[in-house]
Design an enzyme around this catalytic site. Structure first.
Site, PDB file in Angstrom:
ATOM      1  N   ARG A 103       5.042  13.446  10.001  1.00  0.00           N
ATOM      2  CA  ARG A 103       5.610  12.103  10.111  1.00  0.00           C
ATOM      3  C   ARG A 103       6.293  11.739   8.798  1.00  0.00           C
ATOM      4  NH1 ARG A 103       2.368   6.748  11.822  1.00  0.00           N
ATOM      5  NH2 ARG A 103       1.590   6.928   9.720  1.00  0.00           N
ATOM      6  N   ASP A 202      -5.175  14.393   5.433  1.00  0.00           N
ATOM      7  CA  ASP A 202      -5.648  14.337   4.043  1.00  0.00           C
ATOM      8  C   ASP A 202      -7.171  14.382   3.971  1.00  0.00           C
ATOM      9  OD1 ASP A 202      -3.089  14.273   3.115  1.00  0.00           O
ATOM     10  OD2 ASP A 202      -3.041  12.119   2.738  1.00  0.00           O
TER      11      ASP A 202
HETATM   12  C1  PRP Z   1      -0.610  12.348  11.565  1.00  0.00           C
HETATM   13  C2  PRP Z   1      -1.494  12.608  12.757  1.00  0.00           C
HETATM   14  C3  PRP Z   1      -0.530  12.628  13.888  1.00  0.00           C
HETATM   15  C4  PRP Z   1       0.497  11.626  13.464  1.00  0.00           C
HETATM   16  C5  PRP Z   1       0.279  10.371  14.254  1.00  0.00           C
HETATM   17  O1  PRP Z   1       0.019  13.506  11.168  1.00  0.00           O
HETATM   18  O2  PRP Z   1      -2.246  13.784  12.677  1.00  0.00           O
HETATM   19  O3  PRP Z   1       0.074  13.874  14.107  1.00  0.00           O
HETATM   20  O4  PRP Z   1       0.286  11.375  12.068  1.00  0.00           O
HETATM   21  O5  PRP Z   1       1.253   9.439  13.955  1.00  0.00           O
HETATM   22  P1  PRP Z   1       2.337   8.966  15.023  1.00  0.00           P
HETATM   23  O6  PRP Z   1       1.617   8.692  16.294  1.00  0.00           O
HETATM   24  O7  PRP Z   1       2.892   7.733  14.373  1.00  0.00           O
HETATM   25  O8  PRP Z   1       3.356  10.058  15.157  1.00  0.00           O
HETATM   26  P2  PRP Z   1       1.003  13.599   9.911  1.00  0.00           P
HETATM   27  O9  PRP Z   1       2.422  13.407  10.355  1.00  0.00           O
HETATM   28  O10 PRP Z   1       0.508  12.708   8.818  1.00  0.00           O
HETATM   29  O11 PRP Z   1       0.902  15.121   9.491  1.00  0.00           O
HETATM   30  P3  PRP Z   1      -0.371  15.977   9.026  1.00  0.00           P
HETATM   31  O12 PRP Z   1      -1.266  16.157  10.227  1.00  0.00           O
HETATM   32  O13 PRP Z   1       0.243  17.238   8.548  1.00  0.00           O
HETATM   33  O14 PRP Z   1      -1.070  15.217   7.912  1.00  0.00           O
HETATM   34  N1  URA Z   2      -1.828   9.349  11.003  1.00  0.00           N
HETATM   35  C1  URA Z   2      -3.087   9.331  10.490  1.00  0.00           C
HETATM   36  O1  URA Z   2      -3.617  10.371  10.096  1.00  0.00           O
HETATM   37  N2  URA Z   2      -3.712   8.146  10.423  1.00  0.00           N
HETATM   38  C2  URA Z   2      -3.168   7.001  10.858  1.00  0.00           C
HETATM   39  O2  URA Z   2      -3.829   5.945  10.785  1.00  0.00           O
HETATM   40  C3  URA Z   2      -1.868   7.049  11.386  1.00  0.00           C
HETATM   41  C4  URA Z   2      -1.225   8.245  11.455  1.00  0.00           C
END
Ligand code: PRP
Ligand code: URA
Length: 208
Positions: A103, A202
């Protein structure tokens, strides 16, 4: 299609540990894995079975086994990877696909960096794995890709969902069944779920 929420004391208990800022990455991973097993149990109630005949020590017996050729789990990287462990504990032969989405923290739009799914995915029922459903952008992008590949039956499994994320999926893909352990209050102005658990990736991998 109405979302399915797993109301159960076990879920409430585990979620309370998951949400706490004091929970370590090790404990966080273990709880995501346990919640994933429960989500898998609930969401696979009507999956495809095939009839087989076995011999018990006493007689011949006609029964059913899961048709592993008919089911695929697709993990959204990174955080969705943490759900695979629990799934394969109860479905060791499951086919697994991966989609890499990150994201963009300014636009909140998902950016695709990886996509690899099993052959013949179009002939299987798909269960998408991601612990967090926030704006729904990552889920919608994944569903778009899978539908483009010809997948007809799609489920979305998450631990925490926001009301906004559920509505956004439904507006575009009302045929997708959503399963979650909890629906939280709302999103904040940075697209984080409240009360939520913070950034799942994270917390799983001890990154910032
Ligand atoms: C987080 C989470 C989802 C997404 C949700 O991933 O694991 O995939 O955000 O948010 P949304 O519904 O607004 O799309 P992130 O993009 O932070 O990547 P990561 O899992 O690599 O940390
Ligand atoms: N992704 C996350 O990991 N946490 C949130 O709250 C939203 C998007």
């Amino acid at each position: 299609m109405k979302e399915i929420v797993l109301y159960h004391p076990l879920i409430t208990h585990k979620l309370s540990i998951l949400r706490s800022v004091e929970t370590s990455a090790k404990e966080f991973r273990e709880i995501i894995s346990e919640l994933s097993m429960l989500l898998c149990y609930e969401s696979t109630r009507n999956i495809s079975m095939k009839e087989i005949v076995i011999n018990t020590p006493l007689e011949v017996y006609k029964t059913n086994r899961i048709d592993k050729e008919k089911i695929t789990f697709v993990a959204i990287l990174r955080a969705g990877l943490s759900m695979v462990d629990g799934i394969v504990k109860i479905m060791p032969t499951a086919k697994i696909g991966h989609i890499g989405l990150c994201r963009n923290e300014e636009t909140l739009k998902p950016e695709l960096y990886y996509y690899k799914v099993p052959n013949n995915i179009e002939n299987t029922e798909v269960f998408i794995l991601d612990p967090m459903l926030a704006t729904g952008g990552s889920a919608i992008e994944t569903i778009n890709k899978l539908k483009k590949d010809g997948v007809k039956k799609i489920n979305f499994l998450c631990v925490i969902a926001s009301p906004e994320g559920i509505e956004n999926i439904k507006k575009i893909h009302n045929d997708v069944q959503i399963y979650c352990a909890c629906v939280d209050r709302c999103l904040n102005d940075r697209g984080y779920i409240l009360p939520g658990l913070g950034d799942a990736g994270d917390r799983l991998y001890d990154t910032k």
